[in-house]
Design an enzyme around this catalytic site. Structure first.
Site, PDB file in Angstrom:
ATOM      1  CD  GLU A  17      -2.768   1.258   2.426  1.00 63.66           C
ATOM      2  OE1 GLU A  17      -3.243   2.363   2.772  1.00 63.66           O
ATOM      3  OE2 GLU A  17      -3.012   0.199   3.022  1.00 63.66           O
ATOM      4  CB  CYS A  49      -2.043   7.369   0.864  1.00 62.27           C
ATOM      5  SG  CYS A  49      -3.298   6.385   1.693  1.00 62.27           S
TER       6      CYS A  49
END
Length: 366
Positions: free
Chosen positions: A249, A283
């Site tokens: 990720e 993010c």
């Protein structure tokens, strides 16, 4: 301040200590023992031994009971956990409280999955040749899980990584971010206090990058879970042992389009939160905004006012909207971006300079 021990059963004496600092004022908020290759081997031997010995596997009902007790413990300590996350990570307390709440939802989802996902019975008797045949699948652990996490959600990201692994019956070794290891350590202790044998969840604080790489790339690792930069994640993936599965990720560069007929107030309000949430260190933050030319100036004025109204300061204060960047080097990096934008013809409409405690003020530029 005593150092918290490595959560590795039977661990050798530590290799050293890691000091943890509040990124707002650089005050020390904790210390942890660090490990070297000896500790990596101990942790891997313990975890792999559990996986290979089916008699020591935790039954489904045992895992559900452990997660249920964990949920109650987190609920009782929500405020302390939120303050700890804010102190080591710099995310404002109001947002850190939400992080703990989201982590509790993650634990609930693990419990739901354990109760509802047990395998399947595919159809195989659809032909004359297979008329009397029956087939079924069962879910079994994939092996030892090594999880390497990021700093920006020091409690919830760990839950996302180790929760599903433990729910599936996998032994876990977790390496938190060096900047924010305290939340991970205390989550592991809460798991242990909830009945999870310590061997099933070990916390490794490597003394160096080489030690961390040793842990990740060992042949006994069945699954590698990584949250962090693309550069580090893909590099580690290229070095995994043959057969090791992984999930990476990485950060994002999320674009937003504000159309001509957009609700201006709603757009400004949402993007002010999305762009400045945790000082942009997530993010999913709004990093690129494309605004229709006919409303661009009105939008910019609205976003400037929203940014000016945000309170920058100590993350442990109730009134703080934006805390510090995670480390001083990040201030230098953001300042370089602002200067690059200026040199390229960009206009700084607010902020754009270092603020209190050598941090950068809220800023926006066009």
């Amino acid at each position: 301040m005593d150092a918290l021990p490595l959560l590795i059963p039977g661990a050798e004496p530590p290799a050293g200590t890691l000091n943890v600092y509040n990124p707002f004022d650089l005050s020390e908020v904790g210390r942890l023992e660090t490990g070297d290759s000896r500790h990596v081997e101990q942790a891997l031997t313990t975890a792999y031994g559990l996986f290979r010995n089916r008699d020591r596997w935790l039954t489904l009902d045992q895992r559900i009971d452990i997660f249920s007790r964990l949920l109650h413990r987190i609920s009782r300590h929500q405020e302390d956990l939120a303050r700890q996350a804010a102190a080591e990570g710099g995310k404002p307390l109001v947002d850190s409280r939400i992080e703990i709440s989201r982590a509790m939802d993650g634990i609930k989802l693990c419990i739901d999955c354990m109760r509802g996902e047990s395998g399947s019975m595919p159809v195989v008797n659809s032909t004359a040749a297979t008329r009397h045949h029956l087939a079924f699948t069962t879910a079994e652990p994939v092996g030892v899980v090594v999880a390497v996490s990021a700093f920006n959600h020091p409690f919830n990201l760990i839950v996302h990584q180790i929760g599903p692994a433990l729910a599936a019956g996998c032994p876990v070794i977790v390496k938190p971010a060096d900047d924010t290891p305290l939340s991970c350590w205390h989550l592991a202790k809460l798991f242990h206090e909830s009945g999870l044998p310590p061997e099933w969840l070990q916390v490794m604080i490597p003394e160096s990058l080489a030690v961390a790489e040793h842990l990740v790339t060992a042949r006994r690792v069945g699954f590698f879970s990584f949250i962090g930069s693309a550069r580090v994640g893909w590099t580690l993936r290229s070095k995994l042992a043959a057969g090791t599965r992984c999930a990476l990720e990485h950060g994002g560069a999320a674009p937003v389009i504000v159309a001509e007929d957009a609700d201006m107030d709603r757009a400004v309000r949402s993007l002010a939160k999305g762009g400045f949430y945790h000082a942009g260190q997530v993010c999913v933050s709004s990093q690129r905004v494309y605004v229709h030319q006919s409303i661009s100036q009105a939008f910019l004025r609205g976003l400037k006012k929203a940014a000016d109204d945000l309170a920058v300061g100590d993350p442990l204060l109730e009134s703080t909207d934006i805390g510090p960047l995670i480390r001083p080097a990040e201030v230098d990096r953001v300042e370089a971006w602002v200067n690059e934008a200026r040199a390229g013809g960009g206009t700084v409409v607010c902020g754009g300079q270092r603020g209190r405690a050598d941090r950068l003020c809220a800023h926006d530029y066009s």
